[in-house]
Design a protein around this motif. Structure first.
Motif, PDB file in Angstrom:
ATOM      1  N   SER A  61       0.800  -1.227   0.000  1.00 47.81           N
ATOM      2  CA  SER A  61       0.000   0.000   0.000  1.00 47.81           C
ATOM      3  C   SER A  61       0.835   1.281   0.000  1.00 47.81           C
ATOM      4  CB  SER A  61      -0.953   0.017   1.198  1.00 47.81           C
ATOM      5  OG  SER A  61      -0.229   0.018   2.414  1.00 47.81           O
ATOM      6  N   VAL A  62       2.154   1.176   0.226  1.00 49.75           N
ATOM      7  CA  VAL A  62       2.995   2.381   0.236  1.00 49.75           C
ATOM      8  C   VAL A  62       3.954   2.427  -0.945  1.00 49.75           C
ATOM      9  CG1 VAL A  62       2.855   2.429   2.758  1.00 49.75           C
ATOM     10  CG2 VAL A  62       4.922   1.530   1.663  1.00 49.75           C
ATOM     11  N   LYS A  63       3.965   1.381  -1.753  1.00 49.84           N
ATOM     12  CA  LYS A  63       4.863   1.359  -2.914  1.00 49.84           C
ATOM     13  C   LYS A  63       4.581   2.547  -3.831  1.00 49.84           C
ATOM     14  CE  LYS A  63       5.846  -3.584  -3.286  1.00 49.84           C
ATOM     15  NZ  LYS A  63       5.649  -4.815  -4.089  1.00 49.84           N
ATOM     16  N   GLY A  64       5.663   3.200  -4.260  1.00 53.44           N
ATOM     17  CA  GLY A  64       5.534   4.365  -5.125  1.00 53.44           C
ATOM     18  C   GLY A  64       5.306   5.669  -4.385  1.00 53.44           C
ATOM     19  N   ARG A  65       5.024   5.581  -3.077  1.00 55.08           N
ATOM     20  CA  ARG A  65       4.798   6.799  -2.282  1.00 55.08           C
ATOM     21  C   ARG A  65       5.866   6.978  -1.206  1.00 55.08           C
ATOM     22  NH1 ARG A  65       0.506   7.224   0.918  1.00 55.08           N
ATOM     23  NH2 ARG A  65       0.246   4.982   1.272  1.00 55.08           N
ATOM     24  N   PHE A  66       6.364   5.889  -0.647  1.00 57.73           N
ATOM     25  CA  PHE A  66       7.369   5.937   0.415  1.00 57.73           C
ATOM     26  C   PHE A  66       8.710   5.460  -0.129  1.00 57.73           C
ATOM     27  CE2 PHE A  66       4.434   5.292   4.366  1.00 57.73           C
ATOM     28  CZ  PHE A  66       3.615   6.319   3.916  1.00 57.73           C
ATOM     29  N   THR A  67       9.781   6.052   0.402  1.00 62.65           N
ATOM     30  CA  THR A  67      11.131   5.626   0.028  1.00 62.65           C
ATOM     31  C   THR A  67      11.979   5.511   1.279  1.00 62.65           C
ATOM     32  OG1 THR A  67      10.961   6.801  -2.086  1.00 62.65           O
ATOM     33  CG2 THR A  67      13.157   6.141  -1.367  1.00 62.65           C
ATOM     34  N   ILE A  68      12.575   4.334   1.474  1.00 60.41           N
ATOM     35  CA  ILE A  68      13.480   4.129   2.597  1.00 60.41           C
ATOM     36  C   ILE A  68      14.918   4.273   2.100  1.00 60.41           C
ATOM     37  CG2 ILE A  68      13.550   1.605   2.301  1.00 60.41           C
ATOM     38  CD1 ILE A  68      13.686   1.390   5.375  1.00 60.41           C
TER      39      ILE A  68
END
Length: 120
Positions: A61-68
């Motif tokens: 659900s966070v792929k493409g929006r969050f970056t670690i």
């Protein structure tokens, strides 16, 4: 022993951005898999993103929006959160984990958590 201190949480409107930081004390930071988890009231703690020697992984659900990302020279791991949604509201926790040599055990440490609230 590793101590983790998170920062960067706060209140943001839907569609906004936040960057969380987690600074680690102690030696051998680069040997740890570093992760971000989150927990909402009444829910279990849930893995959001992890970064390790071979790359990184994300909750769907966070792929493409969050970056670690991580900076081993600064003993710090980051979570850049863009296009935030109301459902991203939670306490976010930093986690450090690595195998104990010659055993099947792990050394694992948690930060105290930082609140992220997404609301208009």
């Amino acid at each position: 022993q590793v101590q983790l201190v998170e920062s960067g949480g706060g209140l943001v409107q839907p569609g906004g951005s936040l960057r969380l930081s987690c600074e680690a004390s102690g030696a051998s930071f680069s040997q740890y898999t570093m992760s971000w988890y989150r927990q909402s009231p009444g829910d279990e703690r849930d893995l959001v993103a992890a970064i390790f020697s071979g790359g990184s992984s994300y909750k769907e659900s966070v792929k493409g929006r969050f970056t670690i990302s991580r900076d081993n020279a600064r003993n710090t791991v980051y979570l850049q959160m863009d296009s935030l949604k109301v459902e991203d509201t939670a306490v976010y926790y930093c986690n450090a984990k690595r195998p104990v040599p010659w055993t099947t055990d792990y050394s694992e440490y948690w930060g105290q958590g930082t609140q992220v609230t997404v609301s208009s």
